[in-house]
Design a protein around this motif. Structure first.
Motif, PDB file in Angstrom:
ATOM      1  N   GLN A  18       0.836  -1.198   0.000  1.00  0.00           N
ATOM      2  CA  GLN A  18       0.000   0.000   0.000  1.00  0.00           C
ATOM      3  C   GLN A  18       0.873   1.251   0.000  1.00  0.00           C
ATOM      4  O   GLN A  18       0.597   2.221  -0.720  1.00  0.00           O
ATOM      5  CB  GLN A  18      -0.908  -0.005   1.227  1.00  0.00           C
ATOM      6  N   ARG A  19       1.938   1.226   0.796  1.00  0.00           N
ATOM      7  CA  ARG A  19       2.844   2.376   0.850  1.00  0.00           C
ATOM      8  C   ARG A  19       3.520   2.585  -0.504  1.00  0.00           C
ATOM      9  O   ARG A  19       3.638   3.721  -0.988  1.00  0.00           O
ATOM     10  CB  ARG A  19       3.905   2.166   1.932  1.00  0.00           C
ATOM     11  N   GLU A  21       2.494   1.665  -3.455  1.00  0.00           N
ATOM     12  CA  GLU A  21       1.519   2.165  -4.433  1.00  0.00           C
ATOM     13  C   GLU A  21       1.363   3.672  -4.297  1.00  0.00           C
ATOM     14  O   GLU A  21       1.315   4.401  -5.308  1.00  0.00           O
ATOM     15  CB  GLU A  21       0.176   1.467  -4.227  1.00  0.00           C
ATOM     16  N   GLN A  22       1.313   4.165  -3.066  1.00  0.00           N
ATOM     17  CA  GLN A  22       1.199   5.606  -2.847  1.00  0.00           C
ATOM     18  C   GLN A  22       2.466   6.330  -3.284  1.00  0.00           C
ATOM     19  O   GLN A  22       2.405   7.425  -3.856  1.00  0.00           O
ATOM     20  CB  GLN A  22       0.902   5.878  -1.375  1.00  0.00           C
ATOM     21  N   MET A  23       3.622   5.723  -3.011  1.00  0.00           N
ATOM     22  CA  MET A  23       4.889   6.349  -3.385  1.00  0.00           C
ATOM     23  C   MET A  23       5.068   6.438  -4.895  1.00  0.00           C
ATOM     24  O   MET A  23       5.691   7.374  -5.402  1.00  0.00           O
ATOM     25  CB  MET A  23       6.057   5.567  -2.778  1.00  0.00           C
ATOM     26  N   LEU A  24       4.530   5.463  -5.615  1.00  0.00           N
ATOM     27  CA  LEU A  24       4.648   5.488  -7.072  1.00  0.00           C
ATOM     28  C   LEU A  24       3.879   6.674  -7.651  1.00  0.00           C
ATOM     29  O   LEU A  24       4.275   7.240  -8.659  1.00  0.00           O
ATOM     30  CB  LEU A  24       4.134   4.180  -7.671  1.00  0.00           C
ATOM     31  N   GLY A  25       2.769   7.026  -6.999  1.00  0.00           N
ATOM     32  CA  GLY A  25       2.036   8.220  -7.395  1.00  0.00           C
ATOM     33  C   GLY A  25       1.656   8.244  -8.852  1.00  0.00           C
ATOM     34  O   GLY A  25       1.784   9.266  -9.521  1.00  0.00           O
ATOM     35  N   SER A  26       1.185   7.135  -9.384  1.00  0.00           N
ATOM     36  CA  SER A  26       0.889   7.051 -10.807  1.00  0.00           C
ATOM     37  C   SER A  26      -0.338   6.177 -10.997  1.00  0.00           C
ATOM     38  O   SER A  26      -1.019   5.800 -10.037  1.00  0.00           O
ATOM     39  CB  SER A  26       2.106   6.472 -11.541  1.00  0.00           C
ATOM     40  N   ASP A  27      -0.628   5.837 -12.248  1.00  0.00           N
ATOM     41  CA  ASP A  27      -1.787   5.000 -12.549  1.00  0.00           C
ATOM     42  C   ASP A  27      -1.399   3.524 -12.469  1.00  0.00           C
ATOM     43  O   ASP A  27      -1.589   2.758 -13.416  1.00  0.00           O
ATOM     44  CB  ASP A  27      -2.356   5.343 -13.925  1.00  0.00           C
ATOM     45  N   ARG A  29      -1.727   0.068 -10.018  1.00  0.00           N
ATOM     46  CA  ARG A  29      -2.442  -0.555  -8.913  1.00  0.00           C
ATOM     47  C   ARG A  29      -1.742  -1.843  -8.515  1.00  0.00           C
ATOM     48  O   ARG A  29      -1.392  -2.656  -9.376  1.00  0.00           O
ATOM     49  CB  ARG A  29      -3.891  -0.864  -9.325  1.00  0.00           C
ATOM     50  N   SER A 194       9.415   2.452   3.688  1.00  0.00           N
ATOM     51  CA  SER A 194       9.628   3.821   4.159  1.00  0.00           C
ATOM     52  C   SER A 194      11.084   4.111   4.519  1.00  0.00           C
ATOM     53  O   SER A 194      11.412   5.257   4.857  1.00  0.00           O
ATOM     54  CB  SER A 194       8.749   4.085   5.387  1.00  0.00           C
ATOM     55  N   ALA A 228      10.690   6.910  -9.399  1.00  0.00           N
ATOM     56  CA  ALA A 228      10.249   7.117  -8.016  1.00  0.00           C
ATOM     57  C   ALA A 228      11.456   7.034  -7.096  1.00  0.00           C
ATOM     58  O   ALA A 228      11.662   6.040  -6.403  1.00  0.00           O
ATOM     59  CB  ALA A 228       9.195   6.082  -7.631  1.00  0.00           C
TER      60      ALA A 228
END
Length: 243
Positions: A18-19, A21-27, A29, A194, A228
């Motif tokens: 989940q972290r 996915e957020q760090m990638l900040g892209s489309d 999933r 992280s 990233a």
């Protein structure tokens, strides 16, 4: 949208995905399905059962329904324990069962090391010494020189999943070798998403961690490239030059 599938053993550091996915900040999933691990033990017989074809095949239908374009068996010890040839057969069987490109975290480490252009690595493993040595043998089979191997002797993934960032940093520091061009932390039960950037700054070299390379490997299977830097040098790309 690029959908990436992961078969993850049990429950320990799955929130790393989940972290990330957020760090990638892209489309992009990241779809994760938990596999039945049987006995939670970093012991050869238990790991062989954990990575058996039947256990992996049981999770692929859910990933297909999610629209995953590739699948990674997100377990290092449950793949390298089969040896170089056995791990190849494991992912071939997984690809047949899933009907999509497949790989495992063990091969993700090999491909990531090659991507970085390094040959000498140190290993900081949470595993007992005999299991850690099997990972070193797997890397050597790929032509990678292991300059140092540190095993923390932890038996269960559940215990590893409780480690703090300070404990992860201590493992990295204790495991690094001056002649190593990169440090590898191979347990997917270890929370590292992280910490990668700070670990690389601390050690002044690339740090490859299990959940990080698993995501990178899934991206590689789909030929998707992502910049990233927060996820370490492996994810650092030169910015696109606008015409």
């Amino acid at each position: 949208m690029t959908a990436l599938g992961f078969l993850y053993p049990g429950h320990s550091a799955e929130d790393d995905y989940q972290r990330i996915e957020q760090m990638l900040g892209s489309d992009i999933r990241l779809d994760l399905v938990h596999t039945d691990i049987g006995e939670d033990a970093h012991r050869v017989d238990a790991l062989l059962e954990m990575g058996s074809a039947d256990r992996l095949a049981a999770g692929v239908e859910e990933l297909r329904l999610c629209g995953a374009e590739a699948v990674v068996w997100a377990c290092t010890s449950g793949s390298f324990v089969y040896g170089w040839e056995g791990a190849h057969e494991q992912v071939r069987a997984l690809a047949r069962a899933a009907g999509m490109p497949a790989s495992s975290t063990s091969f993700a480490f090999v491909h990531a090391v090659r991507e970085l252009g390094v040959r000498r690595v140190a290993i900081g493993a949470t595993y007992p010494a005999d299991v850690a040595e099997l990972f070193a043998e797997f890397l050597r089979a790929a032509g990678i020189e292991v300059t140092g191997l540190h095993g923390a002797g932890i038996i269960t993934a559940a215990e590893v999943g409780e480690w703090s960032e300070e404990e992860v940093a201590a493992l990295a520091q204790d495991s690094d070798q001056a002649d190593a061009e990169a440090l590898l932390l191979p347990d997917t039960a270890l929370h590292t998403a992280s910490s990668i950037a700070s670990l690389e700054e601390q050690l002044a070299k690339p740090v490859l961690t299990a959940n990080q390379v698993s995501v990178w490997e899934a991206l590689r299977l789909t030929t998707r490239k992502v910049n990233a830097p927060i996820l370490g040098r492996l994810f650092r790309r030169e910015p696109l030059v606008q015409a």
